[in-house]
Design an enzyme around this catalytic site. Structure first.
Site, PDB file in Angstrom:
ATOM      1  CG  HIS A 160      -2.047   0.984   1.143  1.00 17.39           C
ATOM      2  ND1 HIS A 160      -1.901   2.319   1.427  1.00 17.39           N
ATOM      3  CD2 HIS A 160      -3.346   0.818   0.781  1.00 17.39           C
ATOM      4  CE1 HIS A 160      -3.057   2.936   1.276  1.00 17.39           C
ATOM      5  NE2 HIS A 160      -3.954   2.054   0.884  1.00 17.39           N
ATOM      6  CG  ASP A 206      -7.631  -1.762  -2.702  1.00 13.25           C
ATOM      7  OD1 ASP A 206      -8.756  -1.282  -2.521  1.00 13.25           O
ATOM      8  OD2 ASP A 206      -6.583  -1.106  -2.586  1.00 13.25           O
TER       9      ASP A 206
END
Length: 431
Positions: A308, A366
């Site tokens: 991330h 995600d």
């Protein structure tokens, strides 16, 4: 605004300037450069504003190094485990967890605003059937200002409150209608006896020909997706909402701007990109090939859904989302879905590979949310609309905070100009 207790000295061409330093309740100190241009005739240069605080806020705090996400001081994992989406909405909007009576009142107000103006149904027929649901949502949410004139005056606190409730309540209906329109099915009206997540699932998957019962495991998983995406500090779409509303734009236009920004693949489209990568891998036996490519620094391929930009350790939302993904896959199975088989095996191999562990490239929110939505039966085109639905309360909370901030100014970033200096016009026949 925090009090300044120290300062930094900046020297330019032998002249020194004292810049106040503010210390937040959490996070790094901030140097106040607001008077730098007026006093020193210089700007700062920060492409992407990645080292610039554009506002002060009390809503959300992220520590990417520690893998920490707090809403009003409450850790996201506690909220996702013990709370539910509408309670988190209340917390983000009003700053405190609600009492039982406050929560009941808030849920009632949201529930009784879920229907959209009947004339708005006609908007959908103006779009092509193959229109992306995000294109539809940008248009329909922006058009809300044409239907709800009694909640567009941003100077009126009550109108701001009404607009907030309306958008939180109607966004699932708008998103579900966009989904139904693109697959050619009739719209399904909301029901007041269902909770927020169950209502959304029913509006997406029910048909008039038969009854539809929402599975509580799927409803809980959807509620967690909403909760884990509710707000994420000053990201691109939130900053867009703040910038748009700083001009005095009505709340529906400002949120529509945020939806448009979220549509970008580098932002809200990450879980869609993850599923597209899984589709590219195709079968379990090809996973080692793609892992090898991800390790090759000369290969541009990257494993989507791992690591991330903000969280340099681990994504605190991913742990909770993994639990939901496991529950959903146990319920629905993966035997008949090769994409989900690839996802489960890729997760296993990556987590056991020292390369990814050393670089802290763990599966992020995600990755798991994409798996859940795929298993539920949503096409990838609906992933970002569901993200927009979830993030609406964060945008609204940030918008309300900014509107009530006495230091608010219209956003006006500066530039480092590198073009031509002044030139005289040359007549066309002399060029």
């Amino acid at each position: 605004m925090a009090e300044s207790t120290k300062s930094a000295t900046l020297t330019i061409d032998g002249k020194s300037y004292e810049l106040p330093i503010f210390s937040p309740t959490a996070g790094p100190d901030v140097i106040d450069i607001r008077k730098l241009y007026a006093e020193a005739d210089v700007f700062t240069y920060d492409p992407g504003f990645t080292s610039t605080a554009s506002c002060d806020s009390t809503i959300t705090f992220i520590d990417g190094g520690k893998g920490e996400l707090l809403h009003r001081g409450y850790p996201i994992d506690q909220l996702a485990e013990k709370s539910h989406y509408l309670e988190v909405c209340y917390l983000l909007l009003y700053g405190e967890l609600p009492t039982a009576a406050q929560l009941e009142d808030f849920e009632s107000r949201v529930t009784h605003h879920t229907m959209v103006h009947e004339q708005m149904h006609k908007f959908y027929s103006g779009f092509r059937r193959d229109a992306h649901p995000m294109a539809i949502m940008v248009g329909v949410v922006g058009a809300m200002s044409a239907f709800y004139h009694d909640s567009t005056d941003i100077s009126d606190p009550w109108q701001r409150e009404v607009a907030s409730i309306r958008m939180i309540a109607k966004m699932p209906t708008i998103a579900a209608m966009a989904f139904k329109y693109t697959i050619g099915q009739p719209f399904v009206y909301p029901r007041n006896d269902l909770d927020y997540a169950s209502n959304f699932l029913r509006m997406c998957f029910a048909v008039p020909a038969q009854e539809y019962e929402v599975n509580p495991i799927l409803s809980r998983a959807m509620d967690r997706i909403f909760t884990l995406h509710a707000d994420h500090e000053q990201n691109a779409s939130t900053s867009t909402v703040r910038l748009a509303s700083s001009s005095g734009a009505n709340p529906f236009a400002s949120i529509a701007a945020g939806i448009a920004c979220l549509w970008g693949p580098a932002h809200g489209g990450a879980n869609q990109a993850c599923l597209e990568m899984l589709q590219e891998i195709g079968t379990v036996d090809r996973i080692p090939e793609f892992i090898a490519r991800a390790k090759d620094k000369d290969d541009p391929f990257r494993l989507m859904g791992f690591g991330h930009r903000v969280y340099k350790n681990f994504d605190p939302r991913a742990t909770v989302m993994k639990q939901s993904a496991d529950e959903v896959l146990d319920l629905l199975g993966v035997e008949d879905n090769p994409i989900l088989q690839v996802a489960k095996e890729l997760e296993k191999q990556a987590l056991n590979d020292p390369y990814f562990a050393d670089k802290k490239l763990f599966p992020n929110v995600d990755f798991y949310s994409g798996i859940i939505l795929e298993a539920m039966g949503f096409p990838t085109s609906m992933f970002t609309p569901i993200f927009a639905l979830s993030r609406t309360v964060g945008w609204i909370s940030q918008w309300k905070e900014m509107i009530s901030d006495p230091t608010m100014k219209i956003g006006r970033p500066r530039q480092l100009y590198t073009g031509e200096t002044q030139r005289n016009y040359v007549e066309v026949e002399d060029r």
